[in-house]
Write a protein that holds these residues in place. Sequence first.
Motif, PDB file in Angstrom:
ATOM      1  N   PRO A  20       0.799  -1.231   0.000  1.00 38.84           N
ATOM      2  CA  PRO A  20       0.000   0.000   0.000  1.00 38.84           C
ATOM      3  C   PRO A  20       0.827   1.274   0.000  1.00 38.84           C
ATOM      4  N   GLU A  21       1.942   1.278   0.714  1.00 33.99           N
ATOM      5  CA  GLU A  21       2.756   2.490   0.774  1.00 33.99           C
ATOM      6  C   GLU A  21       3.398   2.786  -0.580  1.00 33.99           C
ATOM      7  N   TYR A  25       2.338   6.077  -2.945  1.00 32.81           N
ATOM      8  CA  TYR A  25       3.364   7.086  -3.240  1.00 32.81           C
ATOM      9  C   TYR A  25       3.659   7.160  -4.740  1.00 32.81           C
ATOM     10  N   LEU A  26       3.753   6.005  -5.399  1.00 32.28           N
ATOM     11  CA  LEU A  26       3.985   6.011  -6.847  1.00 32.28           C
ATOM     12  C   LEU A  26       2.791   6.623  -7.568  1.00 32.28           C
ATOM     13  N   ALA A  27       1.589   6.283  -7.145  1.00 30.48           N
ATOM     14  CA  ALA A  27       0.391   6.851  -7.767  1.00 30.48           C
ATOM     15  C   ALA A  27       0.380   8.371  -7.638  1.00 30.48           C
ATOM     16  N   LEU A  30       2.846   9.892 -10.109  1.00 29.59           N
ATOM     17  CA  LEU A  30       2.362   9.846 -11.493  1.00 29.59           C
ATOM     18  C   LEU A  30       1.204  10.823 -11.707  1.00 29.59           C
ATOM     19  N   ARG A  31       0.360  10.977 -10.706  1.00 30.50           N
ATOM     20  CA  ARG A  31      -0.722  11.961 -10.820  1.00 30.50           C
ATOM     21  C   ARG A  31      -0.164  13.378 -10.929  1.00 30.50           C
ATOM     22  N   GLY A  32       0.989  13.611 -10.309  1.00 35.78           N
ATOM     23  CA  GLY A  32       1.640  14.902 -10.430  1.00 35.78           C
ATOM     24  C   GLY A  32       2.113  15.194 -11.839  1.00 35.78           C
ATOM     25  N   LEU A  33       2.177  14.144 -12.689  1.00 33.19           N
ATOM     26  CA  LEU A  33       2.531  14.292 -14.103  1.00 33.19           C
ATOM     27  C   LEU A  33       1.289  14.278 -14.992  1.00 33.19           C
ATOM     28  N   ASP A  34       0.122  14.488 -14.369  1.00 30.73           N
ATOM     29  CA  ASP A  34      -1.159  14.578 -15.080  1.00 30.73           C
ATOM     30  C   ASP A  34      -1.619  13.244 -15.676  1.00 30.73           C
ATOM     31  N   ILE A  35      -1.221  12.141 -15.065  1.00 32.39           N
ATOM     32  CA  ILE A  35      -1.733  10.831 -15.463  1.00 32.39           C
ATOM     33  C   ILE A  35      -2.895  10.471 -14.546  1.00 32.39           C
ATOM     34  N   GLU A  36      -3.992  10.002 -15.125  1.00 34.82           N
ATOM     35  CA  GLU A  36      -5.127   9.532 -14.333  1.00 34.82           C
ATOM     36  C   GLU A  36      -4.823   8.106 -13.866  1.00 34.82           C
ATOM     37  N   VAL A  37      -4.495   7.966 -12.589  1.00 31.00           N
ATOM     38  CA  VAL A  37      -4.060   6.675 -12.048  1.00 31.00           C
ATOM     39  C   VAL A  37      -5.160   6.068 -11.193  1.00 31.00           C
ATOM     40  N   GLN A  38      -5.460   4.791 -11.451  1.00 31.78           N
ATOM     41  CA  GLN A  38      -6.321   4.019 -10.552  1.00 31.78           C
ATOM     42  C   GLN A  38      -5.473   2.906  -9.960  1.00 31.78           C
ATOM     43  N   THR A  39      -5.575   2.722  -8.658  1.00 27.05           N
ATOM     44  CA  THR A  39      -4.758   1.729  -7.973  1.00 27.05           C
ATOM     45  C   THR A  39      -5.581   0.505  -7.594  1.00 27.05           C
TER      46      THR A  39
END
Length: 235
Positions: A20-21, A25-27, A30-39
């Motif tokens: 989970p950690e 953190y990786l999500a 990546l969201r900071g690079l404007d990627i829509e991330v679902q975990t």
Amino acid sequence: MPNSTASPLPRTLALVDDDPEYREYLAAHLRGLDIEVQTFADSNELLAHTSPFSFNFYILDLMLPGVDGVELIRILRRRTQAGLLVVSGRLAPDVFSSVVDAGADMHLAKPASFDQVVVAIRAVHRRVTSYSGSSGEWLLDRQAGRLIAPDGVRIDLSDLDLAVMERFVQAEGQAVTRESLCHHLGRPVSEEPDNTLSAIIYRLRRRIERATASPVPLQALSRVGYVFRGPLRSA
């Protein structure tokens, strides 16, 4: 601010990891690079999603609850050609061969920095999204022992690389089975995963990628072999 000259990133991404950690953190990175991330905490969560095969990119761990990571790669490859990056701490000798043969585009061993993950995402996404749109022809110059990319770059090949590319020319865009490639290279055919054959293909693809900006249409096909999807002829 992201570099505007860098290769584009996927719009949507599925991140499957049971840590989970690390996952969160990786999500966030990546969201900071404007990627829509679902975990997703495991493979079953991903497969239970309303549209599990609709993401532009996938990052998978291998040691997952539910469906094994390698089997999840095979399931995804039957339904999508999206970029697929494995980031895993599994260190068994056959890991590289198993994930590449299952259809993954690249493998990173943990611990991999977030910057390394982003570089890998860019490289895979550029290559994958360019397969269908590229009409440039590749030319295999047998006499010179070179592959000429669509952008004109000449890539020197080893004798082994040349033999592999000759088999792709013969296949005329169709899949080349591992058994067929082994016969062509004079290698013994085994029912067990052939790490050496996987490494040969991987090194060839990396040699081409380092020389040219043209996307390299060389893909692994799960439980089948390999295919060169771009126009290819010999001279």
